[in-house]
Design a protein around this motif. Structure first.
Motif, PDB file in Angstrom:
ATOM      1  N   VAL A 123     -11.257   4.358   7.448  1.00 22.11           N
ATOM      2  CA  VAL A 123     -12.627   4.019   7.055  1.00 22.11           C
ATOM      3  C   VAL A 123     -12.734   2.605   6.489  1.00 22.11           C
ATOM      4  O   VAL A 123     -13.757   1.938   6.660  1.00 22.11           O
ATOM      5  N   LEU A 124     -11.684   2.133   5.811  1.00 21.99           N
ATOM      6  CA  LEU A 124     -11.709   0.814   5.178  1.00 21.99           C
ATOM      7  C   LEU A 124     -10.374   0.105   5.409  1.00 21.99           C
ATOM      8  O   LEU A 124      -9.558  -0.028   4.495  1.00 21.99           O
ATOM      9  N   PRO A 125     -10.115  -0.339   6.632  1.00 24.48           N
ATOM     10  CA  PRO A 125      -8.836  -0.998   6.907  1.00 24.48           C
ATOM     11  C   PRO A 125      -8.704  -2.293   6.110  1.00 24.48           C
ATOM     12  O   PRO A 125      -9.658  -3.057   5.960  1.00 24.48           O
ATOM     13  N   GLY A 126      -7.518  -2.520   5.572  1.00 17.35           N
ATOM     14  CA  GLY A 126      -7.274  -3.730   4.802  1.00 17.35           C
ATOM     15  C   GLY A 126      -5.794  -3.911   4.548  1.00 17.35           C
ATOM     16  O   GLY A 126      -4.948  -3.207   5.107  1.00 17.35           O
ATOM     17  N   ARG A 127      -5.454  -4.833   3.684  1.00 11.91           N
ATOM     18  CA  ARG A 127      -4.066  -5.089   3.323  1.00 11.91           C
ATOM     19  C   ARG A 127      -3.677  -4.149   2.192  1.00 11.91           C
ATOM     20  O   ARG A 127      -4.277  -4.173   1.118  1.00 11.91           O
ATOM     21  N   THR A 128      -2.677  -3.327   2.408  1.00 14.11           N
ATOM     22  CA  THR A 128      -2.272  -2.331   1.431  1.00 14.11           C
ATOM     23  C   THR A 128      -1.214  -2.894   0.484  1.00 14.11           C
ATOM     24  O   THR A 128      -0.295  -3.595   0.909  1.00 14.11           O
ATOM     25  N   VAL A 129      -1.353  -2.578  -0.803  1.00 12.39           N
ATOM     26  CA  VAL A 129      -0.324  -2.904  -1.787  1.00 12.39           C
ATOM     27  C   VAL A 129       0.654  -1.739  -1.828  1.00 12.39           C
ATOM     28  O   VAL A 129       0.263  -0.594  -2.063  1.00 12.39           O
ATOM     29  N   ALA A 130       1.932  -2.002  -1.597  1.00 10.42           N
ATOM     30  CA  ALA A 130       2.920  -0.925  -1.484  1.00 10.42           C
ATOM     31  C   ALA A 130       4.215  -1.318  -2.180  1.00 10.42           C
ATOM     32  O   ALA A 130       4.511  -2.503  -2.361  1.00 10.42           O
ATOM     33  N   LYS A 131       4.981  -0.314  -2.558  1.00  5.00           N
ATOM     34  CA  LYS A 131       6.287  -0.579  -3.159  1.00  5.00           C
ATOM     35  C   LYS A 131       7.225  -1.175  -2.121  1.00  5.00           C
ATOM     36  O   LYS A 131       7.142  -0.876  -0.925  1.00  5.00           O
ATOM     37  N   ARG A 132       8.140  -1.995  -2.588  1.00  9.31           N
ATOM     38  CA  ARG A 132       9.029  -2.730  -1.701  1.00  9.31           C
ATOM     39  C   ARG A 132       9.870  -1.802  -0.835  1.00  9.31           C
ATOM     40  O   ARG A 132      10.202  -2.127   0.313  1.00  9.31           O
ATOM     41  N   GLU A 133      10.210  -0.606  -1.357  1.00  6.57           N
ATOM     42  CA  GLU A 133      11.089   0.311  -0.634  1.00  6.57           C
ATOM     43  C   GLU A 133      10.499   0.770   0.701  1.00  6.57           C
ATOM     44  O   GLU A 133      11.229   1.144   1.620  1.00  6.57           O
ATOM     45  N   ILE A 134       9.177   0.761   0.797  1.00  2.00           N
ATOM     46  CA  ILE A 134       8.543   1.246   2.027  1.00  2.00           C
ATOM     47  C   ILE A 134       8.902   0.371   3.218  1.00  2.00           C
ATOM     48  O   ILE A 134       8.922   0.831   4.360  1.00  2.00           O
ATOM     49  N   ARG A 135       9.221  -0.884   2.960  1.00  2.00           N
ATOM     50  CA  ARG A 135       9.594  -1.776   4.059  1.00  2.00           C
ATOM     51  C   ARG A 135      10.790  -1.224   4.839  1.00  2.00           C
ATOM     52  O   ARG A 135      10.951  -1.492   6.037  1.00  2.00           O
ATOM     53  N   CYS A 136      11.637  -0.431   4.189  1.00  2.00           N
ATOM     54  CA  CYS A 136      12.844   0.115   4.828  1.00  2.00           C
ATOM     55  C   CYS A 136      12.625   1.495   5.433  1.00  2.00           C
ATOM     56  O   CYS A 136      13.560   2.057   6.015  1.00  2.00           O
ATOM     57  N   TRP A 137      11.456   2.073   5.300  1.00  2.00           N
ATOM     58  CA  TRP A 137      11.202   3.388   5.880  1.00  2.00           C
ATOM     59  C   TRP A 137      11.202   3.308   7.412  1.00  2.00           C
ATOM     60  O   TRP A 137      10.720   2.321   7.982  1.00  2.00           O
ATOM     61  N   PRO A 138      11.728   4.328   8.090  1.00  2.00           N
ATOM     62  CA  PRO A 138      11.646   4.337   9.556  1.00  2.00           C
ATOM     63  C   PRO A 138      10.200   4.473  10.010  1.00  2.00           C
ATOM     64  O   PRO A 138       9.405   5.204   9.409  1.00  2.00           O
ATOM     65  N   LEU A 139       9.845   3.764  11.045  1.00  5.70           N
ATOM     66  CA  LEU A 139       8.510   3.769  11.654  1.00  5.70           C
ATOM     67  C   LEU A 139       7.449   3.175  10.728  1.00  5.70           C
ATOM     68  O   LEU A 139       6.817   2.166  11.047  1.00  5.70           O
ATOM     69  N   LEU A 140       7.219   3.804   9.580  1.00  2.00           N
ATOM     70  CA  LEU A 140       6.153   3.353   8.692  1.00  2.00           C
ATOM     71  C   LEU A 140       6.453   1.982   8.092  1.00  2.00           C
ATOM     72  O   LEU A 140       5.534   1.185   7.880  1.00  2.00           O
ATOM     73  N   GLY A 141       7.724   1.688   7.812  1.00  2.00           N
ATOM     74  CA  GLY A 141       8.086   0.414   7.225  1.00  2.00           C
ATOM     75  C   GLY A 141       7.739  -0.781   8.105  1.00  2.00           C
ATOM     76  O   GLY A 141       7.029  -1.693   7.672  1.00  2.00           O
ATOM     77  N   PRO A 142       8.225  -0.805   9.349  1.00  2.00           N
ATOM     78  CA  PRO A 142       7.867  -1.918  10.232  1.00  2.00           C
ATOM     79  C   PRO A 142       6.368  -2.028  10.474  1.00  2.00           C
ATOM     80  O   PRO A 142       5.825  -3.124  10.565  1.00  2.00           O
ATOM     81  N   LEU A 143       5.695  -0.874  10.561  1.00  4.75           N
ATOM     82  CA  LEU A 143       4.245  -0.894  10.764  1.00  4.75           C
ATOM     83  C   LEU A 143       3.546  -1.528   9.572  1.00  4.75           C
ATOM     84  O   LEU A 143       2.646  -2.353   9.720  1.00  4.75           O
TER      85      LEU A 143
END
Length: 294
Positions: free
Chosen positions: A109-129
């Motif tokens: 509904v409101l696409p934008g730049r998400t603020v996320a913890k650094r660890e998410i960058r290493c998650w499979p699939l979701l991290g690269p996305l």
């Protein structure tokens, strides 16, 4: 634990339970495959989507994000109480945080730049996305990084971007919730941005009259794989997304007052007392904390 890491009392064993109908293992496995395939498709297509204009890119992002929960077997109901666009300037979107599903739901509904913890960058699939989608990654292990993070968010807001944050600082099971950490609201004040509250509710009934869906709760030390399997096994899950009236950042008595007002809008008057009681232990343990991580 640091100020970036507020602790919620929710645990997988105590909160992440589904008491309704369940799917058989084979249909659940097919949903799991379809959901993961759709997320992977999003990762692959990000470079191509970036070539599109702003309007088509937003529309495609919203359609894909709405399809992700549906691919995992979750119905989606959007109730826009206000227009999803704010004229001029940036927009800080703040929502309660229950599950990893919250991210595509808000983006639908409101696409934008998400603020996320650094660890998410290493998650499979979701991290690269997340990385390719312009996510603002925050280092939660360094409290000294907080001022720089606030400045980075304020800069994005000044540029006219929409920034999405879950200011509870941690996931909660949905029965009550944590305080909204005020640091990120300082970024909205500094940038003169608008704050857009969003309420996310998961129920076991598509019409909103069922029980809270604990199966979606992604809390504590819950492995992502275990959470994914719980979601696809639980039948009848419906996510309700309420887009609420925007709150101007100016005219407030500071970031704490703005955080309290946004939290009251997201929780609703009927949930405030329960949330206050649920969060007492966590607030005492994290009194100095001001988190802006996902």
């Amino acid at each position: 634990m640091t100020g970036w890491l507020p602790v919620a009392p929710c645990t997988p064993a105590g909160c992440a339970r589904h008491t309704g109908a369940v799917r058989a293992p084979l249909p659940a496995a097919l949903l799991l495959l379809s959901g993961c395939a759709l997320v992977l498709l999003g990762v692959v297509c990000v470079p191509l989507v970036r070539l599109l204009g702003a309007g088509p890119r937003r529309r495609l992002t919203r359609r894909w994000a709405r399809a992700v929960p549906q691919a995992f077997g979750v119905r989606v109901r959007v109730r826009p109480h206000a227009p999803d666009r704010t004229p001029g300037g940036g927009e800080l979107v703040v929502a309660n945080h229950i599950s990893w599903l919250d991210i595509p739901l808000v983006a639908s509904v409101l696409p934008g730049r998400t603020v996320a913890k650094r660890e998410i960058r290493c998650w499979p699939l979701l991290g690269p996305l997340a990385a390719r989608g312009g996510t603002l990654f925050i280092d939660r292990d360094r409290l000294r990084a907080l001022p720089a993070a606030v400045r980075e968010i304020a800069t994005a807001l000044r540029s006219g971007s929409r920034v999405v944050v879950f200011p509870e600082g941690s996931t909660w099971c949905g029965r009550g919730g944590g305080a909204f950490r005020p640091a990120v609201f300082q970024a909205a004040i500094d940038a003169g941005a608008t704050v857009r509250p969003v309420r996310i509710t998961y129920l076991t009934d598509p019409h909103g009259s069922g029980l809270t869906a604990g199966a979606v709760a992604f809390v504590g030390a819950d492995p992502l794989a275990a959470s994914l399997w719980r979601v696809v096994r639980a039948a009848g899950l419906t996510a309700h997304v309420d887009v609420l009236t925007p709150i101007p950042a100016d005219g407030e008595d500071g970031r704490r007052a703005l955080a309290r007002r946004a939290r009251a809008a997201v929780l609703g008057p009927g949930d405030l007392l329960q949330a206050r009681q649920t969060a007492v232990a966590s607030d005492r343990a994290n009194r100095p904390a001001e988190s802006v991580h996902h």
